[in-house]
Design a protein around this motif. Structure first.
Motif, PDB file in Angstrom:
ATOM      1  N   VAL A 181       0.850  -1.205   0.000  1.00  0.00           N
ATOM      2  CA  VAL A 181       0.000   0.000   0.000  1.00  0.00           C
ATOM      3  C   VAL A 181       0.880   1.248   0.000  1.00  0.00           C
ATOM      4  O   VAL A 181       0.648   2.183  -0.769  1.00  0.00           O
ATOM      5  CB  VAL A 181      -0.968  -0.012   1.207  1.00  0.00           C
ATOM      6  N   LEU A 182       1.895   1.260   0.841  1.00  0.00           N
ATOM      7  CA  LEU A 182       2.816   2.405   0.878  1.00  0.00           C
ATOM      8  C   LEU A 182       3.582   2.537  -0.440  1.00  0.00           C
ATOM      9  O   LEU A 182       3.738   3.641  -0.972  1.00  0.00           O
ATOM     10  CB  LEU A 182       3.793   2.264   2.044  1.00  0.00           C
ATOM     11  N   VAL A 183       4.040   1.427  -0.982  1.00  0.00           N
ATOM     12  CA  VAL A 183       4.832   1.477  -2.222  1.00  0.00           C
ATOM     13  C   VAL A 183       3.969   1.889  -3.408  1.00  0.00           C
ATOM     14  O   VAL A 183       4.450   2.580  -4.310  1.00  0.00           O
ATOM     15  CB  VAL A 183       5.569   0.138  -2.449  1.00  0.00           C
ATOM     16  N   ILE A 184       2.694   1.507  -3.419  1.00  0.00           N
ATOM     17  CA  ILE A 184       1.787   1.992  -4.479  1.00  0.00           C
ATOM     18  C   ILE A 184       1.693   3.511  -4.430  1.00  0.00           C
ATOM     19  O   ILE A 184       1.719   4.191  -5.454  1.00  0.00           O
ATOM     20  CB  ILE A 184       0.392   1.340  -4.362  1.00  0.00           C
ATOM     21  N   TYR A 185       1.598   4.054  -3.220  1.00  0.00           N
ATOM     22  CA  TYR A 185       1.586   5.507  -3.053  1.00  0.00           C
ATOM     23  C   TYR A 185       2.854   6.119  -3.677  1.00  0.00           C
ATOM     24  O   TYR A 185       2.779   7.065  -4.459  1.00  0.00           O
ATOM     25  CB  TYR A 185       1.493   5.859  -1.563  1.00  0.00           C
ATOM     26  N   LEU A 186       4.009   5.556  -3.321  1.00  0.00           N
ATOM     27  CA  LEU A 186       5.278   6.081  -3.836  1.00  0.00           C
ATOM     28  C   LEU A 186       5.391   5.909  -5.346  1.00  0.00           C
ATOM     29  O   LEU A 186       5.888   6.797  -6.049  1.00  0.00           O
ATOM     30  CB  LEU A 186       6.450   5.391  -3.131  1.00  0.00           C
ATOM     31  N   LEU A 187       4.914   4.774  -5.860  1.00  0.00           N
ATOM     32  CA  LEU A 187       4.981   4.506  -7.296  1.00  0.00           C
ATOM     33  C   LEU A 187       4.105   5.478  -8.081  1.00  0.00           C
ATOM     34  O   LEU A 187       4.553   6.070  -9.071  1.00  0.00           O
ATOM     35  CB  LEU A 187       4.568   3.064  -7.587  1.00  0.00           C
ATOM     36  N   VAL A 188       2.881   5.672  -7.653  1.00  0.00           N
ATOM     37  CA  VAL A 188       1.979   6.587  -8.361  1.00  0.00           C
ATOM     38  C   VAL A 188       2.504   8.021  -8.266  1.00  0.00           C
ATOM     39  O   VAL A 188       2.439   8.775  -9.237  1.00  0.00           O
ATOM     40  CB  VAL A 188       0.541   6.450  -7.824  1.00  0.00           C
ATOM     41  N   LYS A 189       3.035   8.389  -7.119  1.00  0.00           N
ATOM     42  CA  LYS A 189       3.620   9.730  -6.978  1.00  0.00           C
ATOM     43  C   LYS A 189       4.821   9.888  -7.920  1.00  0.00           C
ATOM     44  O   LYS A 189       5.009  10.943  -8.527  1.00  0.00           O
ATOM     45  CB  LYS A 189       4.036   9.947  -5.525  1.00  0.00           C
ATOM     46  N   GLU A 190       5.614   8.837  -8.054  1.00  0.00           N
ATOM     47  CA  GLU A 190       6.769   8.858  -8.962  1.00  0.00           C
ATOM     48  C   GLU A 190       6.328   8.989 -10.419  1.00  0.00           C
ATOM     49  O   GLU A 190       6.921   9.744 -11.192  1.00  0.00           O
ATOM     50  CB  GLU A 190       7.595   7.577  -8.780  1.00  0.00           C
ATOM     51  N   LEU A 191       5.282   8.269 -10.783  1.00  0.00           N
ATOM     52  CA  LEU A 191       4.833   8.257 -12.176  1.00  0.00           C
ATOM     53  C   LEU A 191       4.114   9.545 -12.577  1.00  0.00           C
ATOM     54  O   LEU A 191       4.335  10.071 -13.659  1.00  0.00           O
ATOM     55  CB  LEU A 191       3.907   7.070 -12.421  1.00  0.00           C
ATOM     56  N   PHE A 192       3.221  10.032 -11.722  1.00  0.00           N
ATOM     57  CA  PHE A 192       2.346  11.136 -12.105  1.00  0.00           C
ATOM     58  C   PHE A 192       2.679  12.467 -11.440  1.00  0.00           C
ATOM     59  O   PHE A 192       2.068  13.484 -11.768  1.00  0.00           O
ATOM     60  CB  PHE A 192       0.891  10.761 -11.808  1.00  0.00           C
ATOM     61  N   LYS A 193       3.598  12.429 -10.472  1.00  0.00           N
ATOM     62  CA  LYS A 193       3.985  13.657  -9.751  1.00  0.00           C
ATOM     63  C   LYS A 193       2.751  14.357  -9.180  1.00  0.00           C
ATOM     64  O   LYS A 193       2.650  15.583  -9.191  1.00  0.00           O
ATOM     65  CB  LYS A 193       4.745  14.623 -10.651  1.00  0.00           C
ATOM     66  N   ASN A 194       1.807  13.550  -8.706  1.00  0.00           N
ATOM     67  CA  ASN A 194       0.545  14.086  -8.224  1.00  0.00           C
ATOM     68  C   ASN A 194       0.205  13.415  -6.894  1.00  0.00           C
ATOM     69  O   ASN A 194      -0.077  12.217  -6.848  1.00  0.00           O
ATOM     70  CB  ASN A 194      -0.553  13.838  -9.257  1.00  0.00           C
ATOM     71  N   GLU A 195       0.234  14.190  -5.840  1.00  0.00           N
ATOM     72  CA  GLU A 195      -0.022  13.677  -4.489  1.00  0.00           C
ATOM     73  C   GLU A 195      -1.438  13.119  -4.364  1.00  0.00           C
ATOM     74  O   GLU A 195      -1.662  12.099  -3.726  1.00  0.00           O
ATOM     75  CB  GLU A 195       0.203  14.804  -3.480  1.00  0.00           C
ATOM     76  N   ARG A 196      -2.399  13.793  -4.968  1.00  0.00           N
ATOM     77  CA  ARG A 196      -3.796  13.354  -4.869  1.00  0.00           C
ATOM     78  C   ARG A 196      -3.992  11.980  -5.503  1.00  0.00           C
ATOM     79  O   ARG A 196      -4.646  11.109  -4.917  1.00  0.00           O
ATOM     80  CB  ARG A 196      -4.715  14.370  -5.521  1.00  0.00           C
ATOM     81  N   PHE A 197      -3.428  11.753  -6.694  1.00  0.00           N
ATOM     82  CA  PHE A 197      -3.524  10.433  -7.334  1.00  0.00           C
ATOM     83  C   PHE A 197      -2.872   9.369  -6.464  1.00  0.00           C
ATOM     84  O   PHE A 197      -3.378   8.252  -6.354  1.00  0.00           O
ATOM     85  CB  PHE A 197      -2.846  10.440  -8.708  1.00  0.00           C
TER      86      PHE A 197
END
Length: 179
Positions: A100-116
């Motif tokens: 769950v934490l790594v999905i947060y980091l991965l999506v933030k890395e990919l989209f540069k969007n905290e909300r996503f």
């Protein structure tokens, strides 16, 4: 502390509660989990699996062979907690929460969007599929977790530091050896 960090902490706490609540009793232990636990216990006691093979890479189980990585991940938990449902399932639950934490980091890395990233972590935290597999002592959860970890470090390699390629390769290899 920023609001987003508080939300992320709340998501991790929720994911932990959903994966750890009555972990030793729900769902009922199945034969594959019992075999994983017993093989870990057997390795601790004798250095051999239930079929007498010393420190195997693959474990014979119910007329098939399973990759051994999850048995070796479970081994220290069985050593510390004893041979029980909790010891077999706890590593999978930990990997589920970490995912769950790594999905947060991965999506933030990919989209540069905290909300996503927050939404993605929230959805995985409450996903019935992910909760279920995280509560079982099976190698599929470890494989999925390592694959997601590998993706995170691969995209960090592409976007930033080149040394992340080594971590990415390690986690992808662990993923392939898990399931």
């Amino acid at each position: 502390m920023k609001l987003n960090k508080l939300i992320l902490i709340a998501i991790i706490v929720l994911a932990s509660l959903l994966r750890l609540y009555k972990l030793g009793t729900m769902p009922a232990l199945n034969a594959d989990e019992a075999a994983i636990g017993y093989n870990a216990y057997s390795l601790i006691q004798t250095g051999k699996d239930e079929h007498g093979n010393p420190w195997p890479i693959h474990f014979q189980s119910f007329n098939d062979y399973k990759p051994g990585l999850y048995v070796y991940i479970v081994l220290p938990f069985v050593k510390i907690l004893g041979l029980n449902e909790w010891a077999v399932r706890f590593p999978g639950a930990l990997l589920g929460v970490a995912t769950v934490l790594v999905i947060y980091l991965l999506v933030k890395e990919l989209f540069k969007n905290e909300r996503f990233a927050i939404i993605s972590a929230s959805l995985l935290a409450i996903s019935p599929w992910h909760i279920y597999i995280s509560r079982l002592g099976h190698e599929v959860n470890a494989s999925y977790a390592f694959f997601i970890f590998g993706l995170l470090f691969f995209f960090r390699f592409l976007n930033r530091e080149k040394w992340n390629l080594y971590l990415s390769a390690l986690f992808f290899a662990l993923s392939f050896d898990s399931y």
